[in-house]
Motif scaffolding. Structure first.
Motif, short mmCIF file in Angstrom:
data_model
loop_
_atom_site.label_atom_id
_atom_site.label_comp_id
_atom_site.label_asym_id
_atom_site.label_seq_id
_atom_site.Cartn_x
_atom_site.Cartn_y
_atom_site.Cartn_z
N ARG A 12 125.41 -42.99 68.01
CA ARG A 12 124.50 -44.23 68.31
C ARG A 12 123.38 -44.28 67.15
NH1 ARG A 12 124.26 -46.02 74.63
NH2 ARG A 12 126.59 -46.70 74.58
N LEU A 41 121.07 -47.72 66.11
CA LEU A 41 119.67 -47.47 65.89
C LEU A 41 119.29 -48.05 64.61
CD1 LEU A 41 116.72 -46.74 67.21
CD2 LEU A 41 117.32 -44.40 66.39
N SER A 42 119.89 -47.46 63.78
CA SER A 42 119.84 -48.30 62.48
C SER A 42 119.90 -49.52 62.38
CB SER A 42 120.56 -47.41 61.25
OG SER A 42 120.67 -48.17 60.33
N GLN A 77 119.66 -51.87 64.71
CA GLN A 77 118.36 -52.35 65.23
C GLN A 77 117.31 -52.36 64.54
OE1 GLN A 77 116.90 -50.80 69.38
NE2 GLN A 77 118.00 -52.70 69.88
N ASN A 86 125.96 -50.65 62.04
CA ASN A 86 125.30 -50.24 61.00
C ASN A 86 125.51 -50.59 59.46
OD1 ASN A 86 123.46 -48.08 59.70
ND2 ASN A 86 125.34 -47.07 59.11
N SER A 91 123.14 -54.95 68.76
CA SER A 91 122.66 -53.38 69.11
C SER A 91 122.15 -53.30 70.38
CB SER A 91 121.46 -53.24 68.08
OG SER A 91 120.59 -53.90 67.75
N PHE A 102 123.17 -50.73 73.44
CA PHE A 102 122.16 -49.87 74.12
C PHE A 102 121.83 -50.09 75.53
CE2 PHE A 102 119.96 -49.07 69.86
CZ PHE A 102 120.24 -47.87 69.73
#
Length: 353
Positions: A109, A113-114, A116, A175, A231, A235
């Motif tokens: 993940r 995160l990237s 987002q 990503n 994203s 999550f």
């Protein structure tokens, strides 16, 4: 029942997964789409990064020389392009690390995160550029239209090349898609800037530069909102877009020997890698292993869900007087079972979700 003289209260899965001995093996591991083909994708991303950084340095100098907010905003966006690609490269390396310790899924993940961060960056930058564009729309400064036009045309060529490089990477990864959206938005921005430069050069209408910036802002907002939304779904453990958990359960519960499906959860570990878990109740004396294999086959072939963990039990085997099921109604529940259902209970025939 002699063929099933063992404790069924455990997760039955397809043991073709190489992690033999673990309590959660996965069906058809080879069918997973993990979002990136690391070596090939890195090469394409690095090529796009090189093009962007070299051009960005020259664009900043020309933007200040020409007094063009459109060029400066393009350069600022190209800086976020470069940062998004660097983030993508770092996230890909982290995601490739094997699962160990407390990180049972590894760091997959990191890619989300990237993505987002890329989305939030686009939103913040669009707010700043929008403010500057409106200010310049009200009080437009002098703009060197010829410099803006020539630089924007070169920028279009550079961004087409960068977008082509990134299109060769695996964009099923959110990503990589996030970094690609940065570059694609910048390409549209340069087209708008080139038009603005031509308008200023031919007509002297200086507000065209600010209008081009507002077009860029609108494109950045659209891309940023999409990345943050997609994203956030991952999550928040939402079902992947296009997958309806209730519809899947209603299809699976029609399988022979299946009495009930509950505690159904569908989520994405990372983009392009859906996972499912569920509690399946089969008819008394039914072949729970055959049911599990059939359900996993249907999930794999019909829905491309290859990471499925199914707990299979016989109806009433733990409580002879009662059905082993989660009950929404007041009254006793089966022994050793939670009193609250995690989502709808699915049975064959009409039922409420």
């Amino acid at each position: 029942m002699a063929a099933h003289d063992h404790d069924h209260d455990h997760a039955h899965d397809d043991h073709r997964h190489p992690h033999a001995g673990h309590g959660h093996s996965h069906a058809g591991h080879g069918g997973h789409s993990h979002g990136v083909a690391a070596d090939a994708d890195r090469r394409w991303l690095v090529s796009a990064l090189t093009l962007i950084v070299v051009f960005m340095a020259g664009e900043v100098l020309v933007g200040f020389a020409a007094g063009s907010l459109a060029l400066i905003s393009d350069a600022a966006h190209m800086l976020t392009d470069a940062a998004s690609i660097v983030l993508a490269l770092i996230a890909m390396r982290l995601a490739a690390r094997p699962a160990r310790g407390g990180y049972t899924y590894g760091l997959k993940r990191a890619e989300i995160l990237s993505a987002q961060v890329n989305g939030v960056t686009l939103l913040v930058l669009s707010a700043w550029l929008g403010y500057e564009a409106i200010r310049r729309l009200i009080a437009p400064p002098e703009v060197a239209g010829s410099l803006v036009l020539v630089t924007a045309l070169v920028g279009i060529v550079v961004n087409i090349a960068a977008a082509w490089c990134m299109s060769k990477a695996n964009r099923s990864s959110l990503n990589v898609e996030g970094a690609f959206q940065h570059v694609l938005t910048d390409l549209y921005a340069f087209i708008a800037t080139a038009v603005a430069g031509a308008v200023v050069l031919l007509t002297g209408f200086r507000q065209a530069d600010a209008i081009a910036s507002l077009i860029v802002v609108a494109l950045m907002l659209k891309a940023g909102v999409g990345l943050v939304r997609d994203s956030a779904r991952i999550f928040l453990e939402a079902a992947p877009a296009g997958i309806d958990p209730d519809a899947i359960a209603d299809q699976l519960v029609t399988s022979p020997q299946v009495e009930e499906i509950h505690d159904l959860h569908i989520w994405e570990i990372t983009s392009g890698q859906p996972a499912l878990s569920a509690h399946i109740l089969v008819t008394p004396g039914g072949d729970c292993h055959a049911v599990r294999r059939e359900l996993q086959r249907r999930l794999r072939e019909d829905y491309r869900i290859t990471h499925a963990t199914l707990q299979v039990d016989h109806v009433g085997e733990d409580a002879p007087q009662e059905l082993l099921q989660i009950s929404q109604a007041p009254g006793p529940v089966a022994a050793d079972h939670c009193a609250d259902s995690h989502g709808p209970v699915h049975r064959s025939g009409p039922h409420e979700h």
